[in-house]
Design an enzyme around this catalytic site. Structure first.
Site, PDB file in Angstrom:
ATOM      1  CB  SER A 296      37.641  35.690  45.827  1.00  0.00           C
ATOM      2  OG  SER A 296      38.309  36.625  44.995  1.00  0.00           O
ATOM      3  CG  ASP A 297      40.818  40.136  47.003  1.00  0.00           C
ATOM      4  OD1 ASP A 297      39.653  40.373  47.356  1.00  0.00           O
ATOM      5  OD2 ASP A 297      41.461  40.899  46.261  1.00  0.00           O
ATOM      6  CB  CYS A 298      37.807  40.588  51.331  1.00  0.00           C
ATOM      7  SG  CYS A 298      38.141  42.111  50.429  1.00  0.00           S
TER       8      CYS A 298
END
Length: 720
Positions: A453-455
């Site tokens: 998700s954060d990538c």
């Protein structure tokens, strides 16, 4: 600890080959003296990571934070690979190389002599003062680290009494011998033939026969647990043992304090050395181990398997999941642990001449990194996207991206990001229980192919920032950005928070089944401030770029994310970081996203409290320093020295929060400028990363990315 100098290869012969077989791939190759070496001279990238002199020019001493940021960028640009990204060391865990070495041994494969020499050197360079090894390079010695790395040295060619081996063996015996290692080590030693399966808590492949609606079905596990459980369950369920060659038989004699044949193995299923226990077994798990021990014994009774063929069906189901994973990732697999286990499974089932096994071997060296201390197996096949996405944003936000001398570097980053975006869902999407990947960026390379998700969020932020520059082409189309937004929206949980790879699929009560004594909170994909804030900031920026796309969905997702982020702020004003060290890291992310959403020191008591928390942790020299023990203990642990990376995180957080106390920021900036070397670099300091609460991991380009970012942002903020 006795002194011993391990052999070293000629570092003038090593070259780093990038993107040979796939986008962003790293592969170290050795060239003996001769024409081939002469025809391919070392570059500054090779020399830097090998610890050799890079001949970087001495720069004019910076007088302002922006000048210091510019000097840092001048040095760091020299390390950019020809494909646009930064190849970098990504190490720290000390249980990865042993798994790969055992896997290669039982599959009858060998490393090159230069690789063996450097692996031995790395491990001996990483010994602790008491002679052993810990879970990771910053941790004290444990039975897990010491036993597994002793075995690794023996398999790589060291004799039982060569150098420090007798001393290490003595430490193992004082720890009670290899019967007391944690579960993962017990399993690997059983595969090798230096431990007996009766002493391993069962990893039943039968769980893969359960329908997905069962609360503890494997499809509900956190993806890293699922992808290690699956090949583990196959090997455990088939009780696979490699060839009992003379070396393995010798290890049976060396690792134990009583004769191997006399050990009552089942008594040691739950026998773990106290130094290894971070997450003790639950009563439920120990009871299950006892019950499953009887079950495993019953399956081996004559005729039972044919009358009740459940085990064969279970093994077939587990094996099929291994195949799905291999083909979804072009045999990279999710990470280094599953890589080694899957390698053994495909050798066992498909055979050494199979295309699948050969494909696995072709990707082994993607995981081998050569550092100035030697060679080791990395955590994933690198951190390519993660590092580049941050630096792209740093260059844009500091204004350095608009300077003529940096445009080629920035365009190289955009080209790499363009080629790194995942364009479709996995080949085996539903049957492999995968989350969507269309439009995402993976942590490392598109070939590895896992949405995080954060990538995807940080990758999208970098693309939007760079493509907003006047000179940058719009290589990533709006439709492709919308694909990324669809993926980000799909990953929000009902309460507003974001997990890592998928939605949270199971209950926290699954931790009762956590058999990995060295890790905490691993059974399901928990919700994290870092992941939530990255998604929040990406959505907020995208809504400004394209306010017409899924307007209501984006707005609703942002509101829910902010609400969740508020709910997990600690009473002292901080947020706990699960992927970086620790409170400094997560608080930086939180204040960035809240700042983008309009919350600042002046209008938000939450932001004010977070800023005051960071100010309270500033050290006398003006910097900040936090140790990985903050992640372990869940309480802030001051480092004895300020760290340039944590100092940069704190400065950025205070700027994002619009903290009015600029003297605090000035003191931190002064430390960053004082630590900068004449050629623009900063030296490596302590570890910055963490996972599963208890294992540190190194992000070695953070020492460039975040000081440059903080200095450039501070120059603007301090002059407002």
């Amino acid at each position: 600890m006795s002194s011993y100098t391990p052999r070293k290869t000629d570092y003038a012969g090593w070259r780093l080959k990038v993107s040979e077989d796939s986008h962003g791939q790293h592969k170290w190759v050795y060239l003996p003296e001769g024409e081939a070496r002469d025809a391919w001279p070392q570059n500054k990238i090779d020399k830097y990571w090998l610890g050799l002199e890079v001949d970087a020019p001495k720069l004019k001493k910076a007088k302002t934070p922006l000048e210091a940021a510019r000097n840092g960028a001048k040095f760091f640009k020299q390390l950019q690979s020809e494909d646009g990204h930064w190849a970098a060391e990504y190490g720290g865990p000390l249980f990865l190389t042993p798994g790969l070495v055992i896997a290669m041994h039982v599959t009858r494969q060998t490393f090159k002599q230069e690789e063996r020499t450097e692996m031995i050197r790395y491990l001996l360079n990483r010994r602790k003062p008491d002679g052993g090894w810990g879970l990771h390079t910053a941790a004290p010695a444990t039975a897990y680290g010491t036993v597994m790395n002793y075995v690794t040295l023996r398999l790589l060619g060291m004799g039982p009494d060569e150098g420090p081996m007798a001393e290490i063996r003595g430490l193992i015996h004082r720890m009670g011998g290899a019967v007391r290692v944690p579960s993962w080590a017990k399993l690997w030693l059983s595969v090798l033939g230096a431990y007996e399966w009766d002493g391993v808590g069962s990893v039943p492949p039968e769980l893969w026969l359960l329908p997905d609606w069962v609360p503890f079905a494997p499809s509900r596990f956190w993806i890293h647990v699922r992808m290690t459980f699956t090949p583990m369950s196959y090997l455990c369920g088939s009780r696979y043992v490699g060839q009992l060659d003379p070396l393995v038989l010798a290890l049976r004699e060396e690792l134990y304090i009583t004769p191997y044949e006399s050990i009552h193995w089942s008594r040691h299923r739950n026998d773990i050395h106290e130094a290894d226990i971070y997450n003790p077994h639950s009563f439920i798990l120990n009871t299950l181990h006892t019950f499953l021990g009887y079950y495993e014994s019953a399956l081996r009774l004559p005729g039972v398997s044919s009358i009740l063929p459940i085990r064969q069906k279970a093994l077939a189901a587990a094996y099929q999941q291994v195949v799905y994973e291999d083909e979804n990732t072009t045999y990279q697999t999710l990470g280094p642990v599953s890589k080694s286990f899957n390698l053994v499974v495909r050798y066992t089932v498909d055979g050494p001449e199979s295309e699948a096994f050969k494909m696995h071997l072709s990707r082994v060296r993607d995981f081998l990194w050569l550092s100035r201390d030697g060679m080791f197996m990395t955590g994933t096949n690198g951190s390519q996207l993660w590092d580049l996405a941050f630096f792209g944003q740093a260059m844009v936000e500091t204004g350095l991206a608009e300077e003529e001398e940096n445009k080629e570097c920035v365009l190289g980053m955009l080209d790499w990001l363009d080629k790194a975006q995942i364009r479709d869902n996995p080949k085996w999407y539903k049957v492999a229980h995968r989350h969507r990947t269309k439009g995402a960026w993976a942590f490392s390379t598109p070939e590895q192919g896992y949405t995080v998700s954060d990538c995807v969020s940080e990758g999208l932020k970098a693309v939007m920032g760079i493509q907003n520059l006047d000179y940058a082409p719009k290589t990533v189309s709006l439709d492709r950005m919308r694909d990324a937004i669809d993926t980000i929206l799909s990953m929000q949980n009902a309460n507003g928070g974001y997990a890592s790879y998928e939605l949270k699929r199971g209950s926290d009560k699954m931790e009762y089944l956590n058999a990995a004594e060295v890790f905490g909170d691993i059974m399901v994909d928990y919700l994290y401030p870092e992941c939530t804030t990255s998604a929040l900031s990406a959505l907020k920026y995208f809504s400004q770029l394209d306010p017409t796309y899924r307007t209501n969905d984006v707005a609703r997702t942002i509101d829910k994310a902010i609400h969740w982020l508020h709910s997990v702020q600690r009473p002292d004003g901080s947020w706990y970081g699960s992927w970086g060290v620790c409170f400094t890291y997560a608080t930086m992310f939180a204040l960035e996203s809240l700042g983008i959403a309009g919350e600042t020191y002046e209008n938000s008591t939450r932001v004010k409290k977070a800023c005051e928390f960071l100010i309270s942790k500033q050290k006398e020299d003006g910097g900040w320093g936090e140790t990985y023990m903050s992640c372990v203990t869940l309480e802030y642990c001051q480092h004895e020295m300020s760290q340039v990376v944590m100092t940069s995180w704190a400065i950025l957080a205070l700027i994002y929060g619009k903290c009015p106390n600029k003297d605090v920021i000035k003191r931190g900036i002064r430390l960053l400028m004082e630590r900068q070397k004449p050629d623009g670099r900063w030296e490596r300091e302590d570890t910055e990363g963490i996972f599963n609460k208890n294992c540190a991991i190194d992000y070695t380009v953070f020492q460039f990315v975040f000081p440059i970012w903080a200095l450039g942002r501070a120059d603007k903020y301090l002059n407002e």
